[in-house]
Design a protein around this motif. Structure first.
Motif, mmCIF file in Angstrom:
data_model
loop_
_atom_site.group_PDB
_atom_site.id
_atom_site.type_symbol
_atom_site.label_atom_id
_atom_site.label_comp_id
_atom_site.label_asym_id
_atom_site.label_seq_id
_atom_site.Cartn_x
_atom_site.Cartn_y
_atom_site.Cartn_z
ATOM 1 N N SER A 183 2.676 -1.335 -6.286
ATOM 2 C CA SER A 183 2.406 -2.574 -6.084
ATOM 3 C C SER A 183 1.778 -4.046 -6.793
ATOM 4 C CB SER A 183 3.550 -2.894 -4.707
ATOM 5 O OG SER A 183 3.563 -4.936 -4.318
ATOM 6 N N TRP A 184 2.547 -4.985 -7.510
ATOM 7 C CA TRP A 184 1.408 -5.829 -8.657
ATOM 8 C C TRP A 184 0.455 -6.835 -7.288
ATOM 9 C CZ3 TRP A 184 0.918 -10.654 -5.752
ATOM 10 C CH2 TRP A 184 2.095 -10.890 -5.609
ATOM 11 N N LEU A 185 0.860 -6.439 -5.808
ATOM 12 C CA LEU A 185 -0.138 -6.600 -5.353
ATOM 13 C C LEU A 185 -1.598 -5.688 -4.701
ATOM 14 C CD1 LEU A 185 -0.265 -8.753 -2.523
ATOM 15 C CD2 LEU A 185 0.897 -7.718 -1.483
ATOM 16 N N LEU A 186 -1.091 -4.677 -5.467
ATOM 17 C CA LEU A 186 -2.036 -3.688 -4.724
ATOM 18 C C LEU A 186 -2.705 -2.962 -5.769
ATOM 19 C CD1 LEU A 186 -2.640 -0.785 -3.500
ATOM 20 C CD2 LEU A 186 -1.941 -0.141 -5.694
ATOM 21 N N TYR A 187 -2.482 -4.031 -7.317
ATOM 22 C CA TYR A 187 -3.406 -3.734 -8.786
ATOM 23 C C TYR A 187 -4.175 -5.884 -8.543
ATOM 24 C CZ TYR A 187 -0.789 -0.386 -11.183
ATOM 25 O OH TYR A 187 0.361 0.735 -11.104
ATOM 26 N N LEU A 188 -3.917 -6.519 -7.548
ATOM 27 C CA LEU A 188 -4.548 -7.738 -6.956
ATOM 28 C C LEU A 188 -5.490 -7.479 -6.251
ATOM 29 C CD1 LEU A 188 -5.102 -10.634 -7.484
ATOM 30 C CD2 LEU A 188 -3.212 -10.508 -5.680
ATOM 31 N N LEU A 189 -5.276 -6.879 -5.292
ATOM 32 C CA LEU A 189 -6.142 -6.429 -4.309
ATOM 33 C C LEU A 189 -6.843 -5.663 -5.403
ATOM 34 C CD1 LEU A 189 -3.921 -5.192 -0.798
ATOM 35 C CD2 LEU A 189 -5.220 -7.727 -1.152
ATOM 36 N N ALA A 190 -6.673 -5.060 -5.777
ATOM 37 C CA ALA A 190 -7.844 -4.055 -6.526
ATOM 38 C C ALA A 190 -8.929 -4.296 -7.385
ATOM 39 C CB ALA A 190 -7.294 -2.650 -7.298
ATOM 40 N N GLY B 228 -10.432 3.163 -2.415
ATOM 41 C CA GLY B 228 -9.396 4.208 -2.142
ATOM 42 C C GLY B 228 -7.984 2.920 -2.684
ATOM 43 N N ILE B 229 -8.181 1.640 -3.178
ATOM 44 C CA ILE B 229 -6.811 1.027 -3.402
ATOM 45 C C ILE B 229 -7.945 1.307 -5.129
ATOM 46 C CG2 ILE B 229 -6.980 -1.374 -4.316
ATOM 47 C CD1 ILE B 229 -6.725 -1.452 -0.696
ATOM 48 N N ILE B 230 -9.127 0.599 -5.183
ATOM 49 C CA ILE B 230 -9.365 0.333 -6.736
ATOM 50 C C ILE B 230 -8.990 1.574 -7.642
ATOM 51 C CG2 ILE B 230 -11.621 0.156 -7.920
ATOM 52 C CD1 ILE B 230 -12.615 -1.136 -5.941
ATOM 53 N N SER B 231 -9.152 3.248 -6.744
ATOM 54 C CA SER B 231 -9.177 4.055 -7.647
ATOM 55 C C SER B 231 -7.256 4.556 -7.600
ATOM 56 C CB SER B 231 -9.460 5.625 -6.776
ATOM 57 O OG SER B 231 -9.394 5.708 -5.562
ATOM 58 N N TYR B 232 -7.225 4.217 -6.841
ATOM 59 C CA TYR B 232 -5.042 4.521 -6.813
ATOM 60 C C TYR B 232 -4.715 3.664 -8.196
ATOM 61 C CZ TYR B 232 -0.560 5.987 -5.451
ATOM 62 O OH TYR B 232 0.492 5.962 -5.371
ATOM 63 N N ALA B 233 -5.642 1.930 -8.256
ATOM 64 C CA ALA B 233 -5.296 1.172 -8.955
ATOM 65 C C ALA B 233 -5.223 2.074 -11.098
ATOM 66 C CB ALA B 233 -5.317 -0.061 -8.607
ATOM 67 N N VAL B 234 -6.342 1.901 -10.845
ATOM 68 C CA VAL B 234 -7.329 2.273 -12.045
ATOM 69 C C VAL B 234 -6.226 3.589 -12.776
ATOM 70 C CG1 VAL B 234 -9.202 3.645 -12.577
ATOM 71 C CG2 VAL B 234 -9.486 1.823 -11.860
ATOM 72 N N ILE B 235 -6.185 5.029 -11.432
ATOM 73 C CA ILE B 235 -5.401 6.168 -12.330
ATOM 74 C C ILE B 235 -3.719 5.735 -12.571
ATOM 75 C CG2 ILE B 235 -4.882 8.178 -11.458
ATOM 76 C CD1 ILE B 235 -6.849 8.683 -9.772
ATOM 77 N N LYS B 236 -2.950 4.460 -11.845
ATOM 78 C CA LYS B 236 -1.717 4.600 -12.493
ATOM 79 C C LYS B 236 -1.778 3.724 -13.430
ATOM 80 C CE LYS B 236 0.003 6.238 -8.710
ATOM 81 N NZ LYS B 236 0.841 7.943 -8.616
ATOM 82 N N LEU B 237 -2.969 2.824 -13.099
ATOM 83 C CA LEU B 237 -2.449 1.810 -14.549
ATOM 84 C C LEU B 237 -3.124 2.580 -16.104
ATOM 85 C CD1 LEU B 237 -2.785 -1.261 -16.178
ATOM 86 C CD2 LEU B 237 -4.973 -1.310 -15.744
ATOM 87 N N LEU C 227 0.761 -0.899 -0.086
ATOM 88 C CA LEU C 227 0.326 -0.235 0.042
ATOM 89 C C LEU C 227 1.250 1.552 0.570
ATOM 90 C CD1 LEU C 227 -2.809 -0.583 2.465
ATOM 91 C CD2 LEU C 227 -2.948 -0.661 -0.134
ATOM 92 N N PRO C 228 0.418 2.150 -0.280
ATOM 93 C CA PRO C 228 1.296 3.066 -0.821
ATOM 94 C C PRO C 228 1.639 4.556 0.877
ATOM 95 C CG PRO C 228 -0.380 3.967 -2.234
ATOM 96 C CD PRO C 228 -0.629 2.285 -1.965
ATOM 97 N N LEU C 229 2.042 5.215 1.154
ATOM 98 C CA LEU C 229 2.123 6.107 2.005
ATOM 99 C C LEU C 229 0.696 6.733 2.502
ATOM 100 C CD1 LEU C 229 2.984 7.000 4.180
ATOM 101 C CD2 LEU C 229 4.100 8.597 3.117
ATOM 102 N N THR C 230 0.297 7.327 0.885
ATOM 103 C CA THR C 230 -0.846 8.091 0.496
ATOM 104 C C THR C 230 -2.116 6.612 0.940
ATOM 105 O OG1 THR C 230 0.179 9.232 -1.564
ATOM 106 C CG2 THR C 230 -2.559 8.954 -0.968
ATOM 107 N N LEU C 231 -2.122 6.214 0.745
ATOM 108 C CA LEU C 231 -3.509 5.100 0.851
ATOM 109 C C LEU C 231 -3.321 5.279 2.570
ATOM 110 C CD1 LEU C 231 -4.157 3.130 -2.197
ATOM 111 C CD2 LEU C 231 -5.417 5.325 -1.199
ATOM 112 N N LYS C 232 -2.411 4.817 3.260
ATOM 113 C CA LYS C 232 -2.083 4.473 4.452
ATOM 114 C C LYS C 232 -2.193 5.893 5.468
ATOM 115 C CE LYS C 232 1.917 1.621 3.103
ATOM 116 N NZ LYS C 232 3.593 1.642 4.143
#
Length: 477
Positions: free
Chosen positions: A459-466, A441-450, A156-161
């Motif tokens: 992290s790949w793990l974040l995309y998996l969680l999303a 938070g997790i879904i929007s972070y992954a979608v925007i970055k992708l 998880l990125p610092l932003t989401l923490k």
């Protein structure tokens, strides 16, 4: 001796002595080696207890909304016993096994997620919610032991923490205002300002201002004193702030005195229901939503809290690593498992332990002292029953305010960081669900970055969680 040491007696090491001449406690906890003394450790433990003892009032107040047992009229009292036992055991294992001066108790925010999201919103039984807490604690211990903490922390990125902690703070503040009737439901606007002339509102506002002033003056145990002062005002003024059979009533007195023998929480302890949590489609929803949220929030909250406290106490090495880290984090997970067994939401490390550290606490004896004081508080459960919900509401609001501090470090100028953080924070109170805030938070972070070509920033793990969370909203909502 440095000038700083002269100015701060709590940091002045005592004269060296022969280890053979030290007492058993000194040798086991390394009191002299840590530059402390036995009286200082005990005083620090008392300070920590005063700073966090509000949980004895607040945790039962939150959990009693969800834990209702037909035919049992002393559930609130049993929750008090459970809270004290969980805090005592959590603090004792941290002090005795890990030998750190950090106390533990049922966590604020996680108890709200347990009661209002998992039980009241998602429809799980409180017994199934306890099973989820136990599983999350077991996962915490397992990952701590095998050394996987670093990989998960980095997922998880610092932003989401930062946003998760702040979002829980916003949710707690919303809950506190609701409990004090400062905000009420409204058909036209969803929420509205309550009747400012009502007794619960003015009592809560009095407690809020008083506690804020005490905290601003750096009075140790300010939250506790605010609760006690508000309770005294409620009793003396005969304000109708106590829940009666036909509505709010004034204080009815101590029918059974102010001291009583502790009772075993027989209707709460060992009531976990794994079958209801993991049956059918609940196997997916329960594991990905309930258990994951308990785990993620506790994991990162504990990581940040324990690391910050260790740094303040001077335990971190030159590389920022904590000695006995596996043991420390394992004890946090063990405390969560024990709390679930006893019948309460996640037990975790408390940032209020910093008050004891500031008093000079440097060893596990500080946490042990706090644990013993929580055991002693079990004898005063009739007195605790005199505390109305309007007196504990300010604690929820103020703790919520303190949990918002981290959002100042979010990169608000970068929409890829700002929007996920914002959605995480506001979705929790707006949807009355901590799980929704974490998920969005997790879904929007992954979608925007992708979609913006910044894939490597997550992290790949974040995309998996999303992906898993998105699938849950589409197919399992």
């Amino acid at each position: 001796m440095t000038t700083d040491a002269k100015q701060d007696p709590a940091k002045t090491p005592p004269p060296p002595s022969d280890p053979a001449k030290r007492g058993v406690l000194d040798r086991y906890f390394g009191i002299t080696k840590a530059g402390s003394t036995l009286p200082r450790e005990i005083r620090a433990g008392l300070t920590t207890f005063l700073a966090m003892s509000y949980i004895v009032f607040v945790n039962p107040d939150v959990l009693s909304n969800a834990i209702v047992i037909p035919g049992v009229d002393n559930v609130f009292t049993q929750l008090i016993m459970t809270t004290c036992l969980a805090a005592a055991v959590g603090s004792l294992v941290m002090g005795i096994v890990a030998r750190y001066p950090f106390a533990q108790a049922p966590g604020m925010g996680l108890n709200a997620f347990f009661a209002f999201t998992v039980v009241l919103s998602m429809g799980y039984t409180w017994e199934a919610a306890l099973a989820a807490v136990f599983i999350s604690g077991a996962l915490f211990v397992l990952l701590s032991v095998i050394g996987a903490r670093r990989a998960i922390v980095q997922a998880l990125p610092l932003t989401l923490k930062l946003a998760i902690t702040a979002g829980i703070g916003a949710f707690l503040a919303f809950l506190g205002m609701k409990n004090a009737s400062i905000i009420v439901a409204d058909e036209a606007t969803f929420v509205a300002l309550g009747d400012m002339r009502s007794a619960p509102v003015w009592l809560a506002l009095f407690g809020l201002m008083l506690t804020a002033v005490l905290m601003n003056l750096r009075v140790t145990g300010a939250i506790l004193w605010g609760i006690l002062a508000s309770t005294a005002v409620a009793i003396v003024s005969r304000a109708a702030v106590y829940t009666g059979p036909d509505g709010l009533v004034p204080f009815q007195g101590f029918a059974d005195g102010i001291v009583g023998l502790p009772m075993w929480p027989s209707d709460l302890a060992f009531q976990m229901d794994f079958h209801h949590l993991l049956r059918g489609e609940n196997l997916v929803v329960g594991m990905l939503t309930v258990v994951l949220t308990f785990f993620v929030v506790d994991f990162f909250d504990a990581t940040g809290t324990l690391t910050g406290l260790a740094q303040r106490a001077g335990y971190l090495d030159s590389d920022g690593n904590m000695p006995r880290a596996k043991t420390v984090f394992s004890m946090d997970g063990l405390a969560a498992m024990t709390g679930a067994l006893l019948g309460t939401s996640t037990t975790t490390a408390y940032v209020e332990s910093a008050a004891g550290v500031e008093e000079g606490g440097r060893t596990g004896l500080t946490a042990v002292t706090t644990g013993v004081l929580f055991l002693a508080s079990m004898f005063f459960w009739p007195l605790i029953g005199a505390v109305p919900g309007a007196a504990t509401a300010p604690a929820l609001i103020l703790v919520g305010a303190l949990m918002m501090a981290g959002v100042k470090n979010v990169a608000w100028g970068d929409i890829g960081e700002a929007l996920p953080a914002f959605l995480t924070v506001v979705a929790m109170p707006f949807t009355f669900s901590i799980a929704n805030g974490v998920s969005l938070g997790i879904i929007s972070y992954a979608v925007i970055k992708l979609c913006s070509g910044r894939v490597k920033e997550a992290s790949w793990l974040l995309y998996l969680l999303a992906a898993l969370l998105l699938a849950r909203y589409i197919w399992l909502s």
